[in-house]
Design a protein around this motif. Structure first.
Motif, mmCIF file in Angstrom:
data_model
loop_
_atom_site.group_PDB
_atom_site.id
_atom_site.type_symbol
_atom_site.label_atom_id
_atom_site.label_comp_id
_atom_site.label_asym_id
_atom_site.label_seq_id
_atom_site.Cartn_x
_atom_site.Cartn_y
_atom_site.Cartn_z
ATOM 1 N N ALA A 25 0.834 -1.204 0.000
ATOM 2 C CA ALA A 25 0.000 0.000 0.000
ATOM 3 C C ALA A 25 0.868 1.253 0.000
ATOM 4 O O ALA A 25 0.591 2.214 -0.732
ATOM 5 N N PHE A 26 1.928 1.256 0.789
ATOM 6 C CA PHE A 26 2.825 2.408 0.841
ATOM 7 C C PHE A 26 3.461 2.662 -0.520
ATOM 8 O O PHE A 26 3.522 3.806 -0.988
ATOM 9 N N LEU A 27 3.925 1.589 -1.162
ATOM 10 C CA LEU A 27 4.530 1.740 -2.487
ATOM 11 C C LEU A 27 3.543 2.339 -3.482
ATOM 12 O O LEU A 27 3.866 3.268 -4.221
ATOM 13 N N LEU A 28 2.342 1.786 -3.495
ATOM 14 C CA LEU A 28 1.339 2.260 -4.447
ATOM 15 C C LEU A 28 0.916 3.697 -4.155
ATOM 16 O O LEU A 28 0.731 4.496 -5.073
ATOM 17 N N GLN A 29 0.799 4.049 -2.874
ATOM 18 C CA GLN A 29 0.432 5.415 -2.505
ATOM 19 C C GLN A 29 1.558 6.403 -2.781
ATOM 20 O O GLN A 29 1.319 7.588 -2.931
ATOM 21 N N SER A 30 2.777 5.876 -2.855
ATOM 22 C CA SER A 30 3.941 6.731 -3.135
ATOM 23 C C SER A 30 4.111 6.983 -4.629
ATOM 24 O O SER A 30 5.052 7.648 -5.033
ATOM 25 N N GLY A 31 3.224 6.393 -5.415
ATOM 26 C CA GLY A 31 3.269 6.639 -6.843
ATOM 27 C C GLY A 31 3.979 5.580 -7.662
ATOM 28 O O GLY A 31 4.167 5.752 -8.864
ATOM 29 N N VAL A 32 4.382 4.478 -7.022
ATOM 30 C CA VAL A 32 5.009 3.385 -7.760
ATOM 31 C C VAL A 32 3.947 2.778 -8.666
ATOM 32 O O VAL A 32 2.836 2.481 -8.231
ATOM 33 N N LYS A 33 4.295 2.607 -9.926
ATOM 34 C CA LYS A 33 3.346 2.036 -10.887
ATOM 35 C C LYS A 33 3.193 0.539 -10.613
ATOM 36 O O LYS A 33 4.179 -0.178 -10.535
ATOM 37 N N PRO A 34 1.945 0.075 -10.470
ATOM 38 C CA PRO A 34 1.738 -1.347 -10.171
ATOM 39 C C PRO A 34 2.094 -2.248 -11.359
ATOM 40 O O PRO A 34 1.440 -2.196 -12.388
ATOM 41 N N THR A 35 3.126 -3.026 -11.194
ATOM 42 C CA THR A 35 3.533 -3.981 -12.223
ATOM 43 C C THR A 35 2.741 -5.269 -12.038
ATOM 44 O O THR A 35 2.054 -5.451 -11.031
ATOM 45 N N ARG A 36 2.857 -6.175 -13.001
ATOM 46 C CA ARG A 36 2.179 -7.468 -12.871
ATOM 47 C C ARG A 36 2.677 -8.202 -11.636
ATOM 48 O O ARG A 36 1.906 -8.862 -10.951
ATOM 49 N N GLU A 37 3.970 -8.084 -11.380
ATOM 50 C CA GLU A 37 4.546 -8.759 -10.216
ATOM 51 C C GLU A 37 3.947 -8.220 -8.915
ATOM 52 O O GLU A 37 3.598 -8.988 -8.016
ATOM 53 N N ILE A 38 3.814 -6.910 -8.822
ATOM 54 C CA ILE A 38 3.220 -6.300 -7.628
ATOM 55 C C ILE A 38 1.763 -6.731 -7.502
ATOM 56 O O ILE A 38 1.301 -7.084 -6.409
ATOM 57 N N GLU A 39 1.030 -6.729 -8.604
ATOM 58 C CA GLU A 39 -0.376 -7.129 -8.563
ATOM 59 C C GLU A 39 -0.522 -8.590 -8.150
ATOM 60 O O GLU A 39 -1.403 -8.930 -7.355
ATOM 61 N N ARG A 40 0.345 -9.456 -8.677
ATOM 62 C CA ARG A 40 0.288 -10.873 -8.297
ATOM 63 C C ARG A 40 0.608 -11.053 -6.819
ATOM 64 O O ARG A 40 -0.032 -11.842 -6.123
ATOM 65 N N HIS A 41 1.617 -10.323 -6.360
ATOM 66 C CA HIS A 41 1.996 -10.407 -4.943
ATOM 67 C C HIS A 41 0.849 -9.902 -4.062
ATOM 68 O O HIS A 41 0.528 -10.514 -3.030
ATOM 69 N N LEU A 42 0.224 -8.810 -4.464
ATOM 70 C CA LEU A 42 -0.909 -8.269 -3.719
ATOM 71 C C LEU A 42 -2.047 -9.287 -3.666
ATOM 72 O O LEU A 42 -2.598 -9.561 -2.589
ATOM 73 N N ASP A 43 -2.384 -9.881 -4.792
ATOM 74 C CA ASP A 43 -3.440 -10.896 -4.828
ATOM 75 C C ASP A 43 -3.089 -12.081 -3.935
ATOM 76 O O ASP A 43 -3.937 -12.598 -3.203
ATOM 77 N N SER A 44 -1.839 -12.496 -3.996
ATOM 78 C CA SER A 44 -1.383 -13.626 -3.183
ATOM 79 C C SER A 44 -1.512 -13.310 -1.689
ATOM 80 O O SER A 44 -1.979 -14.139 -0.907
ATOM 81 N N MET A 45 -1.102 -12.116 -1.296
ATOM 82 C CA MET A 45 -1.176 -11.723 0.113
ATOM 83 C C MET A 45 -2.631 -11.600 0.573
ATOM 84 O O MET A 45 -2.972 -11.989 1.696
ATOM 85 N N LEU A 46 -3.502 -11.082 -0.286
ATOM 86 C CA LEU A 46 -4.916 -10.970 0.083
ATOM 87 C C LEU A 46 -5.549 -12.351 0.233
ATOM 88 O O LEU A 46 -6.329 -12.582 1.164
ATOM 89 N N ASP A 47 -5.198 -13.276 -0.662
ATOM 90 C CA ASP A 47 -5.692 -14.650 -0.549
ATOM 91 C C ASP A 47 -5.185 -15.306 0.726
ATOM 92 O O ASP A 47 -5.928 -15.986 1.430
#
Length: 63
Positions: A25-47
């Motif tokens: 969340a901090f990375l995304l709020q800091s303006g880091v563009k969400p890559t596929r890797e970040i999105e996959r990691h986010l989905d994995s952590m939410l699951d």
């Protein structure tokens, strides 16, 4: 493992997952563009978070 030990282990895992979600969340709020890797990691952590919460709730119901 007894129920209390399982709850403690899963609670620790849940804390680690929540911390990882906060980092994402901090990375995304800091303006880091969400890559596929970040999105996959986010989905994995939410699951993982949902799964751990379900496991904890099931064990608590058994008491």
């Amino acid at each position: 493992m007894d129920k209390q030990a399982l709850l403690q282990y899963w609670a620790g895992e849940l804390i680690a997952v929540k911390m990882e979600l906060e980092k994402i969340a901090f990375l995304l709020q800091s303006g880091v563009k969400p890559t596929r890797e970040i999105e996959r990691h986010l989905d994995s952590m939410l699951d993982r978070k949902k799964h751990l919460e379900m496991l904890i709730e099931e064990v608590r119901k058994q008491k």
